[in-house]
Design an enzyme around this catalytic site. Structure first.
Site, PDB file in Angstrom:
ATOM      1  CB  THR A 119      49.966 -32.787 -51.399  1.00 25.53           C
ATOM      2  OG1 THR A 119      49.687 -33.327 -50.130  1.00 25.53           O
ATOM      3  CG2 THR A 119      48.781 -31.986 -51.865  1.00 25.53           C
ATOM      4  N   GLY A 171      53.036 -29.855 -48.040  1.00 30.80           N
ATOM      5  CA  GLY A 171      53.952 -29.728 -46.912  1.00 30.80           C
ATOM      6  C   GLY A 171      53.286 -30.191 -45.641  1.00 30.80           C
ATOM      7  N   GLY A 181      50.883 -30.209 -43.130  1.00 33.54           N
ATOM      8  CA  GLY A 181      49.553 -29.597 -43.104  1.00 33.54           C
ATOM      9  C   GLY A 181      49.284 -28.775 -41.865  1.00 33.54           C
TER      10      GLY A 181
HETATM   11  N1  ASP Z   1      49.858 -31.170 -46.912  1.00 34.49           N
HETATM   12  C1  ASP Z   1      49.465 -32.543 -46.814  1.00 34.49           C
HETATM   13  C2  ASP Z   1      48.849 -32.818 -45.490  1.00 34.49           C
HETATM   14  O1  ASP Z   1      49.339 -32.311 -44.513  1.00 34.49           O
HETATM   15  C3  ASP Z   1      50.582 -33.492 -46.956  1.00 34.49           C
HETATM   16  C4  ASP Z   1      51.498 -33.253 -48.046  1.00 34.49           C
HETATM   17  O2  ASP Z   1      51.584 -32.211 -48.671  1.00 34.49           O
HETATM   18  O3  ASP Z   1      52.193 -34.210 -48.312  1.00 34.49           O
HETATM   19  O4  ASP Z   1      47.933 -33.590 -45.442  1.00 34.49           O
END
Ligand code: ASP
Length: 292
Positions: free
Chosen positions: A151, A203, A205
């Site tokens: 992200t 991370g 989510g």
């Molecule tokens: N936090 C994001 C989500 O869960 C995913 C990520 O950080 O890659 O959508």
């Protein structure tokens, strides 16, 4: 850090980065932080700097956001983004959007409206009225050499002492259609309050939301500097056996970054530092860099 000083930190996701992908991650984060720094250096606002930095990360296919977004189980892209103005506590966020080139632009436009979060068609209609509507980003091939969570985000503090935080994601590869993670949820994937500081996370989510991880780090900054407060992600993530990464700036302008994933690409710039720092692991940062 004195009044009149500024600072900015961006991240490109908590994940594992192979040697072949390292340079692109460092360079992408450095480019984004440089663009935000340029705005802050000439007296621009934290919101503008954070938005601009995230647009650059969304446009870079290295990262899972905007143009680099992954697809869900139905083969569709669904993106989430959120931004917060720590001066007014205004929040703007969009969820499960597809036909928007830069979801963070739509989220930033939401700062001016009473609702804090629009999802799906309603969010796309809102973006259409602003001329932000576009054909969907093309699904990218699975990223080689990258695994884990991915992200992008930014926290910025401007010369007036205002703090903004922004997060944008293409979500999790192969996930259930309609699933929204932490990225557009205040207190989870982002938060900013001038009186305390700001955070942006990456991370798992669901684990981030279940532990209110962003809010925890913000609360921790009430009592300790950003570099120490970010360490508060470890116990809750360990409890849920989950991965996360966080960047933060406290009200005094001190930065922090922590992760329990293998890597976490991030970059830092500030008025009291000559060079941009770009890293893919928290160990690259010396304590004096984080605490000054
Ligand atoms: N936090 C994001 C989500 O869960 C995913 C990520 O950080 O890659 O959508």
């Amino acid at each position: 850090m004195d009044k009149g000083d500024w600072a900015i930190i961006v991240h490109g996701g908590a994940k594992a980065i192979s040697a072949a992908e390292t340079a692109a991650h460092r360079a992408g984060c450095a480019r984004a932080v440089e663009a935000g720094a340029e705005i802050l250096a000439r007296g621009g606002s934290a919101v503008d700097a954070a938005r601009r930095a995230v647009v650059i990360l969304e446009d870079d296919p290295t990262f899972n956001a905007g143009q680099g977004s992954v697809t869900n189980a139905a083969g569709d892209i669904e993106m989430d983004a959120g931004i917060m103005d720590g001066a007014t506590l205004a929040i703007g966020a969009v969820g499960a959007v597809n036909r928007i080139a830069n979801p963070i632009e739509a989220a930033a436009a939401m700062l001016e409206t009473p609702p804090i979060l629009l999802v799906g068609k309603g969010a796309e209609r809102f973006a259409y009225k602003l001329g932000l509507h576009c054909t969907p980003p093309r699904p990218t091939l699975p990223k080689i050499g990258v695994s884990g969570h991915d992200t992008v985000g930014c926290v910025a503090r401007d010369r007036a002492g205002h703090i903004a935080a922004a997060t944008s994601t293409g979500g999790i590869s192969g996930t259930v259609p309609g699933r929204i993670g932490d990225a557009p949820l205040p207190g989870c994937g982002f938060y900013a309050d001038d009186a305390i500081g700001g955070v942006s996370l990456s991370g798992e989510g669901e684990a981030i939301a279940r532990t209110l991880l962003g809010a925890r780090v913000v609360r921790a900054m009430e009592d300790k500097p950003a570099a120490e407060a970010v360490q508060d992600i470890h116990a809750p993530m360990q409890r849920l056996s989950a991965e996360a990464g966080v960047i933060a700036i406290d009200a005094a302008g001190r930065v922090g970054a922590a992760h329990n994933s293998e890597n976490f690409a991030f970059a830092i710039a500030s008025s009291d530092r000559a060079d941009i720092i770009a890293a893919i692991h928290q160990d690259e940062l010396k304590a004096d860099i984080l605490n000054d």
